[in-house]
Scaffold this motif. Structure first.
Motif, PDB file in Angstrom:
ATOM      1  N   GLY A  66       0.739  -1.251   0.000  1.00  0.00           N
ATOM      2  CA  GLY A  66       0.000   0.000   0.000  1.00  0.00           C
ATOM      3  C   GLY A  66       0.764   1.294   0.000  1.00  0.00           C
ATOM      4  N   GLU A 175      -8.625  -5.021   0.924  1.00  0.00           N
ATOM      5  CA  GLU A 175      -7.591  -3.997   0.997  1.00  0.00           C
ATOM      6  C   GLU A 175      -6.626  -4.099  -0.175  1.00  0.00           C
ATOM      7  OE1 GLU A 175      -8.349  -6.099   3.532  1.00  0.00           O
ATOM      8  OE2 GLU A 175      -8.076  -5.122   5.500  1.00  0.00           O
ATOM      9  N   SER A 179      -4.444  -1.748  -3.422  1.00  0.00           N
ATOM     10  CA  SER A 179      -3.152  -1.407  -2.806  1.00  0.00           C
ATOM     11  C   SER A 179      -2.215  -0.669  -3.763  1.00  0.00           C
ATOM     12  CB  SER A 179      -2.461  -2.668  -2.277  1.00  0.00           C
ATOM     13  OG  SER A 179      -2.232  -3.599  -3.319  1.00  0.00           O
ATOM     14  N   LEU A 183      -2.653   2.883   0.143  1.00  0.00           N
ATOM     15  CA  LEU A 183      -3.563   2.615   1.251  1.00  0.00           C
ATOM     16  C   LEU A 183      -3.223   3.546   2.413  1.00  0.00           C
ATOM     17  CD1 LEU A 183      -3.418  -1.312   1.257  1.00  0.00           C
ATOM     18  CD2 LEU A 183      -5.309   0.112   0.425  1.00  0.00           C
ATOM     19  N   THR A 187      -3.294   1.187   7.646  1.00  0.00           N
ATOM     20  CA  THR A 187      -3.622  -0.077   6.974  1.00  0.00           C
ATOM     21  C   THR A 187      -2.352  -0.763   6.487  1.00  0.00           C
ATOM     22  OG1 THR A 187      -5.760   0.802   6.244  1.00  0.00           O
ATOM     23  CG2 THR A 187      -4.924  -1.149   5.098  1.00  0.00           C
TER      24      THR A 187
END
Length: 203
Positions: A66, A175, A179, A183, A187
């Motif tokens: 991320g 998630e 990415s 992110l 996270t």
């Protein structure tokens, strides 16, 4: 019990069905395990070019989990490789440093992150299987009285490991789907704890 060929086909099928973000994390996890194995070899068996790629792997981890700023670092390192003597079409006449399993896996993982193509993730997993096969062949060539494990069993075990990796990664699919565009920092930090350590483990 499934044969290693059947397990290999299952890994490939799974990789084709997940997001590019999930494939990137899978690839860098496999590459990290191979790098860890290489770094555990006696010093005179370690390859300098392979070891030089560990910082690249670190950047790929950041990107796949991320941190969008890691893209430029990965892009630069891959470009340096592409312009180096190690990227060539000279066959056996050129240096084979980039064909070492951990090195090849690291480069495939970087490409999987940069481009999101399923083939690079599939090839990363295949290099881990190939590395085990080559190691067992090496033991045979060294006239070992008996291999410590059955070849089929060893290859199947690696692929089962890869399937467990994919099971773990699937828990974070929401998630990881986004990415590549970045992110939230909290996270990314959580994903480092929950994914990087277990995926890097050789156990």
């Amino acid at each position: 019990m499934d044969t290693w060929q059947e397990l290999s086909a299952l890994v490939e099928e799974r990789l084709k069905s997940v997001s590019s973000g999930e494939r990137g994390v899978f690839a860098v996890g496999v590459a990290e395990r191979l790098m860890s194995w290489h770094e555990a070899l006696p010093e005179d068996e370690q390859a300098p070019f392979t070891l030089s790629l560990h910082p690249l792997l670190n950047s790929v981890w950041e990107g796949t989990l991320g941190d969008s700023t890691a893209f430029s670092a990965v892009n630069r390192d891959v470009a340096e490789y592409m312009l180096s003597e190690y990227c060539h079409n000279d066959g056996q006449d050129g240096p084979d440093d980039a064909d070492e399993s951990a090195a090849a896996a690291a480069l495939y993982a970087a490409h999987a992150y940069l481009f999101g193509c399923q083939d690079f993730a599939i090839w990363t997993g295949a290099r881990a299987v190939e590395a085990i096969d080559q190691h067992l062949q090496y033991l045979v060539e060294m006239d070992e009285d008996r291999l410590p494990v059955d070849t089929e069993e060893a290859l199947a075990s690696e692929l089962q490991h890869q399937l467990r990796d994919l099971d773990l990664i699937a828990n974070f699919s929401k998630e990881l789907r986004y990415s590549s565009t970045g992110l939230p920092i909290d996270t990314s930090i959580r994903l480092r704890v929950e994914l990087r350590a277990p995926l890097s483990s050789r156990e």
